[in-house]
Design a protein around this motif. Structure first.
Motif, short mmCIF file in Angstrom:
data_model
loop_
_atom_site.label_atom_id
_atom_site.label_comp_id
_atom_site.label_asym_id
_atom_site.label_seq_id
_atom_site.Cartn_x
_atom_site.Cartn_y
_atom_site.Cartn_z
N ASN A 220 -1.51 7.71 -2.77
CA ASN A 220 -1.69 6.61 -1.83
C ASN A 220 -3.14 6.18 -1.77
O ASN A 220 -3.45 5.00 -1.67
CB ASN A 220 -1.20 7.02 -0.44
CG ASN A 220 0.30 6.86 -0.32
OD1 ASN A 220 0.90 6.04 -1.00
ND2 ASN A 220 0.91 7.64 0.54
N THR B 74 -3.79 4.03 -4.68
CA THR B 74 -3.30 2.67 -4.47
C THR B 74 -4.30 1.87 -3.65
O THR B 74 -4.59 0.71 -3.96
CB THR B 74 -1.94 2.70 -3.74
OG1 THR B 74 -1.11 3.67 -4.33
CG2 THR B 74 -1.27 1.35 -3.79
N LYS B 75 -4.82 2.51 -2.62
CA LYS B 75 -5.83 1.84 -1.78
C LYS B 75 -7.02 1.45 -2.63
O LYS B 75 -7.57 0.35 -2.48
CB LYS B 75 -6.24 2.81 -0.69
CG LYS B 75 -7.14 2.22 0.36
CD LYS B 75 -7.35 3.26 1.44
CE LYS B 75 -8.34 2.75 2.47
NZ LYS B 75 -8.72 3.78 3.42
N VAL C 24 -6.29 -1.71 -4.60
CA VAL C 24 -6.31 -2.90 -3.75
C VAL C 24 -7.74 -3.32 -3.47
O VAL C 24 -8.10 -4.50 -3.58
CB VAL C 24 -5.57 -2.62 -2.42
CG1 VAL C 24 -5.75 -3.78 -1.46
CG2 VAL C 24 -4.10 -2.39 -2.67
N ARG D 190 8.00 -2.66 2.39
CA ARG D 190 7.56 -2.92 1.03
C ARG D 190 8.18 -4.24 0.60
O ARG D 190 9.24 -4.62 1.09
CB ARG D 190 8.03 -1.80 0.10
CG ARG D 190 7.52 -0.45 0.48
CD ARG D 190 6.15 -0.23 -0.08
NE ARG D 190 5.81 1.19 -0.11
CZ ARG D 190 4.66 1.68 0.33
NH1 ARG D 190 3.77 0.90 0.83
NH2 ARG D 190 4.41 2.97 0.24
N THR E 262 6.41 5.94 -3.95
CA THR E 262 4.95 5.77 -4.08
C THR E 262 4.56 5.51 -5.52
O THR E 262 3.57 4.86 -5.80
CB THR E 262 4.20 7.00 -3.57
OG1 THR E 262 4.68 8.16 -4.22
CG2 THR E 262 4.36 7.13 -2.07
N PHE F 179 5.49 1.87 -6.61
CA PHE F 179 4.66 0.96 -5.81
C PHE F 179 3.24 0.92 -6.35
O PHE F 179 2.61 -0.13 -6.43
CB PHE F 179 4.65 1.37 -4.34
CG PHE F 179 3.91 0.42 -3.48
CD1 PHE F 179 2.67 0.73 -2.95
CD2 PHE F 179 4.43 -0.85 -3.21
CE1 PHE F 179 1.97 -0.17 -2.16
CE2 PHE F 179 3.73 -1.75 -2.43
CZ PHE F 179 2.51 -1.41 -1.91
N TYR F 180 2.74 2.09 -6.73
CA TYR F 180 1.39 2.13 -7.30
C TYR F 180 1.31 1.26 -8.55
O TYR F 180 0.40 0.46 -8.72
CB TYR F 180 0.98 3.56 -7.64
CG TYR F 180 -0.30 3.59 -8.44
CD1 TYR F 180 -0.28 3.76 -9.81
CD2 TYR F 180 -1.51 3.39 -7.81
CE1 TYR F 180 -1.45 3.74 -10.54
CE2 TYR F 180 -2.69 3.37 -8.53
CZ TYR F 180 -2.65 3.54 -9.90
OH TYR F 180 -3.81 3.51 -10.62
N VAL G 183 1.27 -2.44 -7.72
CA VAL G 183 -0.06 -2.88 -7.31
C VAL G 183 -0.97 -2.97 -8.52
O VAL G 183 -1.76 -3.91 -8.68
CB VAL G 183 -0.62 -1.91 -6.25
CG1 VAL G 183 -2.08 -2.19 -6.01
CG2 VAL G 183 0.16 -2.03 -4.97
N TYR H 18 1.39 -4.66 2.32
CA TYR H 18 2.53 -3.93 1.78
C TYR H 18 2.22 -2.44 1.70
O TYR H 18 3.06 -1.59 1.96
CB TYR H 18 2.89 -4.42 0.38
CG TYR H 18 3.47 -5.81 0.34
CD1 TYR H 18 3.03 -6.74 -0.58
CD2 TYR H 18 4.49 -6.20 1.22
CE1 TYR H 18 3.58 -8.01 -0.64
CE2 TYR H 18 5.02 -7.47 1.18
CZ TYR H 18 4.57 -8.37 0.25
OH TYR H 18 5.10 -9.63 0.20
N TYR H 19 0.99 -2.13 1.36
CA TYR H 19 0.59 -0.73 1.20
C TYR H 19 0.49 -0.03 2.54
O TYR H 19 1.01 1.07 2.73
CB TYR H 19 -0.76 -0.67 0.47
CG TYR H 19 -1.54 0.59 0.73
CD1 TYR H 19 -2.62 0.60 1.59
CD2 TYR H 19 -1.18 1.78 0.11
CE1 TYR H 19 -3.33 1.76 1.83
CE2 TYR H 19 -1.88 2.93 0.35
CZ TYR H 19 -2.97 2.91 1.20
OH TYR H 19 -3.67 4.06 1.44
N ASN H 20 -0.19 -0.66 3.48
CA ASN H 20 -0.54 0.02 4.73
C ASN H 20 0.58 0.00 5.75
O ASN H 20 0.55 0.76 6.70
CB ASN H 20 -1.79 -0.64 5.31
CG ASN H 20 -2.50 0.24 6.30
OD1 ASN H 20 -2.61 1.43 6.10
ND2 ASN H 20 -2.93 -0.35 7.40
#
Lengths: 405, 337, 286
Positions: free
Chosen positions: B44, B47-48, B51, B160, B172, B175-176, B179, B243-245
């Protein structure tokens, strides 16, 4: 240039491949907890920000409860993980995610702010983590059934106090000034509804923003009423408001809610005489004359090194005892499926009075009317002037407040 | 049998190929392979990082290439995020194909308005005004009830994005990569813009605006366009962030979030392609480690890092890495005898 | 009538505080060409230092003001000497640097003094309110207006009637010419910066009567002072005074009359000025 383009294309293809491939392979179930492994309890307290003095108090209360059982329940050791919520919704939410994803907690005490709870609730429900409130229990979160709302919802806490202002104190018109966030809005409106339901009229409601440094514009905008009810974020803002109200020289009497949370030894000492004689709703006062409270006060006073414990210490103490009692009942199983029904079926006596629950997780507790008094050289919270049991039907009756004008 | 010279040559070309591709291999490792192998929580964080790498890269267009110090850039980041959130909150629309384009449009629109007014003044005033506009949007998101889940500030319970693919479930990992794909696409676009005549003109304006004007360029228009483009990409980053947070709040529009791309660009190296990305990597992971050991001192560490970077690492880490790579390339990369 | 007068007093006293900070910000900006984003943080440091003197050690309030000023000046000295001078001719980097210091100072303040907010404090004689024509007025606010007016006059005198003021104004208008006259502008820069920091620190303690002290006071007050500089105009005491009073009054009356739009009134003022007279009401340069 050509090379970079090619490389980007290749990487893109690689990535898309990973994307599709990984979808099937992923299995994100957390490992099952083994007996004998520590139970992880998370906590979100306020160590920085407008009410930063509450953080250490919350910590002291919870630690006392855990120390009483030697940090162990049903044969499993307890690991307490505390994070700073900074009284900020964004920070609290991020820290909560950290506690759940990195530390794998199943139960969390706090955070303080009602809006933080509103933000956390969907995520907590998804991950089956039980969350407890500290002062501000939000009605909107009852539906998630992962929320232990204690002492009760914000509106229900102050509803009977509104009635008290009309029936016992004899006021007929009221002005409210409340900090503009979910928790205090709920408190102020709950009291307003109680006041109006008893027959009174709320003539004006003001909402300064959280962290507002200067209340004089708001004080300057006050109309005339029999009483002014203030509901501000915490000890600092409350003290500042009382000080500025006094400086402005207005004559309307003040009443308040969550007085046990707002009157700390430090803030009362700074205010001195001008704090005396303001009646308020409290869910606790250190001068309660019960054996459980005597034991609590004895245990907590050396820990905090102050004159008397305020509402902050006793909240986490009682919440700690609730969680421990629940874990005893489930024989150490801290999974949501076992722990939740165990907790809502509890009936215990803690320092702040008897506690039981509705099936939805809302606690049923006492409300006390208190004020500030001078004992010798010190300013302290008084013994209860009055005691009212918060009826579960107040939970619904306190909702649906329609503001004036 | 090969002559000694030939063997030497072929060995050197093997080496040169390796050196040339090291950054890309490293990049592929960091971006594509590693995140699949680490624990969920670290993923996660990764991913941040992606972004914010996008946010920082887009910010560099206005700061590093055009030379305009814009201090309220989270406004456009947050605008994208809030668009997606408002769609979910009020209209139950969670489709990516509606949310993302609309988020970009709203962000670009707001940057068009703010940029127009901000560009009426120059130099220090420009900075002041962009700062104030950022705070203005902060006030709007704080006070306008429509932009909040009832009872609080900010919008929670975000989902999401809905891709419209039946039976698709997010985790996760995918989703990663999702992104990451969007980041790579935008990154490529930014790269093309930076190397286009438009990008060259921007750098000309940064170096010497009067000269560009005397050459016939409408510098105001170029600056304005750069501002809007940066705002649009910030909007993409913002929608991804929402979407992430799973939660967006006024904080994400405010000065603290505005500070993030600035410090990433400074530390990583402004005006370079990879600089902001490296800066994002450093900041996000230093924050992670600091949260493990001294969470209360994080702002101090961040501030100190920032000051150190400005004072001593002129050009940022990115420049140093680029220099290092060039040096290595020169030493080992030449395949001529 | 009572309401209007009370808010008038509130607005003017708040405006005086804003003037004190904005004047330092504006002079530094006009002369050195950089915005010291840490100026608000210097105010905050002064407020905390003053708190230690006045509340923790229970000493004289006037002493607290001076100590607050010295604290602000010391931190300002550190920033200017240690860091800003090394970034010669790089305005963007200088601004960014000052922003980094906001972070550092905000966290340092928590480290040293603890995270909880400090209540307003004032001198014992300024406690409470006094009656003028039958209406109550807070004594500390009246004192702030008086002190602010005195400082405004003193600064204006310094700016317009003294040699050093003339040098500073000349330096703002034409650096090269001034240096060419043999004046050590570098030294003047440092002195001006320190002086502005000193005033900011004093303002911190004076303003603490209304606001108290807390760890993000630096950014809160920075926002206000930036808007004051935009509205009032750069580089002059008069500009900062006018801007401060305008914003102080708009903010106070805005909060009293339209509480829901509390924050927007000052942004509105800023936008109007930007569209109509971007250099500010009394700006020197256009």
């Amino acid at each position: 240039m050509r090379k970079i383009f090619l490389l980007t294309l290749v990487s893109l293809i690689l990535v898309v491949f990973c994307f599709i491939g990984m979808q099937e392979l992923s299995a994100e179930k957390p490992a099952k907890e083994k007996v004998g492994e520590p139970i992880k309890i998370g906590a979100l307290f306020d160590y920085t920000g407008p009410v930063a003095d509450l953080g250490p108090k919350f910590e002291a209360g919870l630690e006392l409860a855990l120390e009483e059982v030697g940090y162990e329940v049903a044969g499993r050791p307890i690991k307490l993980i505390i994070e700073d919520s900074a009284t900020d919704v964004t920070v609290a939410f991020e820290k909560f995610k950290t506690l759940v994803e990195r530390d794998k907690i199943n139960i969390c005490i706090g955070p303080l702010m009602g809006d933080a709870h509103l933000a956390i609730a969907p995520y907590a429900a998804e991950n089956k983590v039980i969350v407890t409130s500290l002062f501000n229990g939000m009605y909107e979160n009852i539906k998630y059934k992962t929320y232990i709302i204690y002492p009760t919802t914000v509106d229900a806490q102050t509803y009977p106090f509104g009635k008290y202002c009309y029936e016992k104190l004899g006021y007929r018109t009221m002005i409210t000034i409340g900090a503009n966030y979910a928790g205090k809005i709920g408190y102020a409106n709950g009291a307003a509804k109680g006041f109006a339901d008893a027959g009174g009229t709320v003539v004006q409601q003001l909402w300064p923003p959280v962290g507002n440094p200067d209340y004089s514009p708001y004080i300057g905008a006050f109309k005339t009423a029999d009483v002014v009810l203030y509901a501000l974020e915490g000890p600092g803002p409350v003290a500042r408001f009382i000080y500025q109200y006094h400086q402005a020289g207005l004559k309307m009497p003040l009443v308040t809610i969550t007085q046990d949370g707002d009157y700390t030894p430090e803030s009362l000492a700074e205010l001195g005489d001008i704090a005396l004689g303001i009646p308020g709703q409290s869910s606790y006062t250190w001068q309660l004359d019960t054996p459980e409270n005597k034991k609590f006060v004895e245990g907590i006073t050396p820990k905090i090194g102050k004159l008397f414990p305020s509402g902050a210490e006793v909240k986490t103490y009682t919440l700690g005892k609730i969680v421990l009692a629940g874990l005893e009942k489930t024989k150490g199983d801290d999974s949501y499926e076992k722990l939740w029904p165990a907790i809502v079926s509890l009936k215990i006596k803690s320092a702040d009075g008897p506690v039981s629950f509705t099936p939805d997780g809302v606690a049923i507790t006492n409300m006390y009317i208190t004020t500030a008094e001078k004992k010798g050289d010190n300013y302290v919270l008084s013994t209860p002037i009055d005691t009212v049991r918060i009826d579960p039907e107040f939970i619904e009756a306190s909702r649906g407040w329609v503001p004036p004008k | 049998m090969t002559l000694p010279n030939e063997r030497e040559t072929s060995r050197r070309s093997g080496q040169s190929l390796l050196i040339r591709f090291t950054p890309f291999i490293a990049g592929a490792l960091v971006l594509c392979i590693l995140p699949a192998l680490v624990p969920t929580y670290v993923r996660n964080i990764w991913t941040k990082f992606v972004v914010f790498a996008l946010f920082a890269s887009s910010y560099d267009l206005i700061y590093g290439h055009t030379g305009l110090l814009s201090l309220g850039h989270a406004a456009y980041f947050g605008a994208g995020g809030y668009t997606v959130a408002a769609l979910m909150l009020h209209y139950n629309i969670d489709s990516l194909w509606v949310g993302l384009p609309l988020g970009v449009l709203v962000a670009a629109f707001i940057s068009a308005i703010f940029g127009f007014m901000a560009l009426r003044v120059s130099g220090m005033y420009f900075l002041l005004v962009t700062f104030a506009f950022g705070e203005l949007l902060y006030s709007v998101t704080w006070n306008w009830k429509w932009l909040s889940t009832p009872g609080m500030q900010g919008i929670s319970g975000l989902l999401r994005p809905n891709l419209g693919i039946p039976g698709f479930r997010w985790n996760t990992i995918n989703f990663y990569y999702f992104v990451l794909i969007i980041f790579l696409l935008c990154f490529y676009l930014v790269y093309r813009i930076m190397n286009s005549p438009f990008g060259h003109a921007l750098r000309g304006i940064r170096e010497n605006e009067p000269r560009m004007q005397s050459l016939g360029y409408n510098t105001w228009l170029y600056k304005y366009l750069a501002f809007i483009i940066t705002g649009a990409f910030a909007g993409v980053a913002g929608t991804l962030f929402a979407y992430y947070n799973r939660f967006i709040s006024p904080t994400h529009v405010g000065v603290v979030t505005s500070f993030m791309p600035m410090i990433m660009v400074i530390i990583g190296g402004s005006g370079t392609l990879l600089g902001p990305v490296i800066g994002a990597l450093i900041i996000v992971f230093v924050e992670y480690f600091s949260s493990l050991f001294t969470p209360e001192r994080w702002p101090l560490i961040l501030g100190a890092l920032f000051v150190a970077a400005i004072m001593y690492a002129r050009g940022g880490v990115g420049i140093h890495l680029t220099k290092l790579w060039r040096k290595l390339n020169y030493r080992y990369g030449s395949s001529k005898g | 009538m009572e309401l209007v007068l009370a808010n008038l007093v509130n607005g003017i006293s708040f405006g005086m505080i804003l003037f004190l900070i904005a004047s330092g910000l504006s002079i530094v900006m006009g002369l050195m060409g950089i915005i010291n984003l840490a100026h608000g943080a210097l105010y905050m440091v002064g407020a905390y230092a003053g708190w230690t003197i006045a509340v923790q050690w229970k000493m004289n309030f006037a002493l607290a003001v001076i100590v607050g000023g010295i604290a602000g000046a010391l931190v300002g000295l550190l920033i200017e000497r240690g860091f800003l001078r090394r970034l010669y001719k790089q305005p963007n980097e200088q601004v960014l640097l000052t922003f980094g210091f906001v972070y550092i100072l905000s966290n340092l303040v928590i480290w040293i003094w603890g995270g909880h907010r400090r209540l307003q404090f004032t001198a014992p004689i300024l406690y409470g309110s006094m009656e003028i024509a039958g209406m109550p007025f807070a004594k500390d606010r009246l004192a702030i207006i008086a002190i602010g007016a005195i400082i405004a006059i003193a600064l204006w005198y310094l700016q317009d009637k003294t040699r050093i003021g003339a040098i500073v104004r000349a330096g703002m208008d034409d650096k090269e010419m001034t240096t060419g006259l043999g004046i050590n502008l570098d030294f003047i820069f440092t002195v001006v910066f320190l002086f502005a920091a000193f005033i900011a620190g004093c303002a911190g303690v004076i303003g603490a009567q209304l606001i108290g002290a807390y760890s993000w006071l630096g950014t809160d007050i920075l926002l206000y002072s930036l808007i004051v500089v935009v509205v009032g105009g750069l580089g002059s005491v008069q500009g900062s005074l006018l801007g401060g009073l305008v914003i102080g009054l708009i903010d106070t009356f805005g909060k009293a009359l339209f509480p829901q739009f509390a924050m927007f009134t000052i942004y509105l003022a800023m936008i109007v000025i930007l569209l109509v007279k971007p250099s500010g009401l009394l700006g020197r340069k256009s």
